[in-house]
Scaffold this active site. Structure first.
Site, PDB file in Angstrom:
ATOM      1  N   ARG A 223       0.857  -1.180   0.000  1.00 48.11           N
ATOM      2  CA  ARG A 223       0.000   0.000   0.000  1.00 48.11           C
ATOM      3  C   ARG A 223       0.896   1.234   0.000  1.00 48.11           C
ATOM      4  NH1 ARG A 223      -3.589  -2.640  -1.676  1.00 48.11           N
ATOM      5  NH2 ARG A 223      -5.657  -2.982  -0.802  1.00 48.11           N
ATOM      6  N   HIS A 271      -1.776   0.956  -9.727  1.00 38.27           N
ATOM      7  CA  HIS A 271      -2.408  -0.029  -8.831  1.00 38.27           C
ATOM      8  C   HIS A 271      -3.075  -1.165  -9.631  1.00 38.27           C
ATOM      9  CE1 HIS A 271      -4.277  -0.439  -4.543  1.00 38.27           C
ATOM     10  NE2 HIS A 271      -4.146  -1.617  -5.103  1.00 38.27           N
TER      11      HIS A 271
HETATM   12  C1  GLV Z   1      -5.302  -4.738  -4.289  1.00 40.73           C
HETATM   13  O1  GLV Z   1      -4.579  -3.857  -3.996  1.00 40.73           O
HETATM   14  C2  GLV Z   1      -5.984  -5.578  -3.354  1.00 40.73           C
HETATM   15  O2  GLV Z   1      -6.031  -5.265  -2.165  1.00 40.73           O
HETATM   16  O3  GLV Z   1      -6.485  -6.629  -3.795  1.00 40.73           O
END
Ligand code: GLV
Length: 308
Positions: A223, A271
């Site tokens: 993260r 992401h």
């Molecule tokens: C992606 O970042 C997830 O948490 O699956």
């Protein structure tokens, strides 16, 4: 009884279709058009606006649409009495492993250097990076981390893994909470796959970078808040870190004025390292919905006390 699908940044139309394909009798409402809030027993959530869940008085399960749940934990408006479940899917681990392999191949073949060379019309073949003497370290050996670590070890990478409690994984040198420094001293390419908790926030900082084998590379697919952005920039300026591959950011989308965009040694993806596929998620969602409808416990519940 119904399921509400809630996200600010993902269109859940496909997910709705996939759930209905599996069981047409389930009522699925797509936020923000939830007509009957009292009927909602399960909320499938990905980046939801604060306070949203407070308007569902009969909620029995908050289902994260990702493997990570930190966004849900950090939202103090989420009802405390409702269990939270995360998505554990083989496709998430598979995609994560592929993403990390892609980044490692770029390092091995000096992909970045050749991109720069192309920009200046330069032809200069270089030796590959010898991965047999370039140890990798996986921070976090949970569902995804353990699969990535063993997957990389299986194809011949030199892999170390660190987790709070010591794991035993084939081909991986494992270290526990007390052995972080020992782990870092053996790692040149560091992959962050930790859950985000108060204990791991900011873990990718200057002090940690100094302990890696130099020059190190960082791959952050955990993260954004794991990383102290200014420490990374500084560590790159003083030569501690040569390349950084970042898929997650403290603010997403990464704001246009952020200095990361203009750094040639920082490689950004939006992401996507391991993105939930509606077809796969729908199966688990329907299973969990059936479970809670019949008074059973949902699968893959997270422990609110530990944060994952
Ligand atoms: C992606 O970042 C997830 O948490 O699956």
């Amino acid at each position: 009884m119904s399921i509400a699908l809630i996200s600010k940044d993902r269109d859940f139309s496909k997910l709705q279709e996939c759930i209905l394909e599996l069981d047409a009798s389930i009522k699925v409402q797509k936020w923000p058009r939830v007509e009957d809030k009292t009927s909602v027993r399960m909320a499938v959530c990905w980046k939801i606006p604060p306070h949203t869940l407070q308007s569902f008085p009969n909620l029995q399960l908050i289902q994260s649409y990702g493997a990570g749940v930190s966004e849900l934990f950090m939202d103090s408006t989420i009802p405390h009495h409702v269990p939270i479940s995360r998505l554990i899917l083989p496709s998430l681990a598979h995609d994560m492993l592929s993403y990390i392999q892609w980044r490692l191949k770029q390092i091995e073949f000096r992909g970045h250097t050749y991109e720069q060379q192309q920009k200046s019309i330069k032809w200069n073949p270089l030796e590959k990076v010898d991965m047999s003497v370039t140890p990798i370290g996986i921070l976090g050996l949970g569902e995804l981390g353990a699969k990535v670590a063993t997957g990389l070890a299986e194809i011949g990478y030199k892999v170390n893994g660190w987790s709070l409690r010591k794991k035993d994984l084939p081909g991986v040198d494992c270290f526990d909470k007390m052995e972080l420094n020992e782990f870092l001293s053996r790692v040149q390419i560091l992959v962050c796959l930790l859950p985000l908790t108060p204990a791991t926030e900011g873990i990718l900082n200057l002090e940690l970078f100094k302990k890696l084998l130099q020059p190190a590379s960082i791959i952050n697919v955990g993260r954004g808040p794991h990383l102290v952005d200014e420490d990374l920039l500084y560590a790159m300026d003083i030569g501690l870190i040569s390349e950084a591959y970042l898929d997650v950011f403290s603010t997403e989308p990464l704001p246009g004025h952020h200095p990361f965009w203009n750094r040639s040694h920082i490689h950004i993806t939006p992401h996507i390292a391991s993105r939930t596929r509606a077809e796969d998620a729908a199966k688990l969602i329907v299973e969990n919905y059936k479970r809670i409808s019949s008074g059973m416990e949902a699968q893959f519940l997270v422990d609110r006390k530990v944060g994952y």
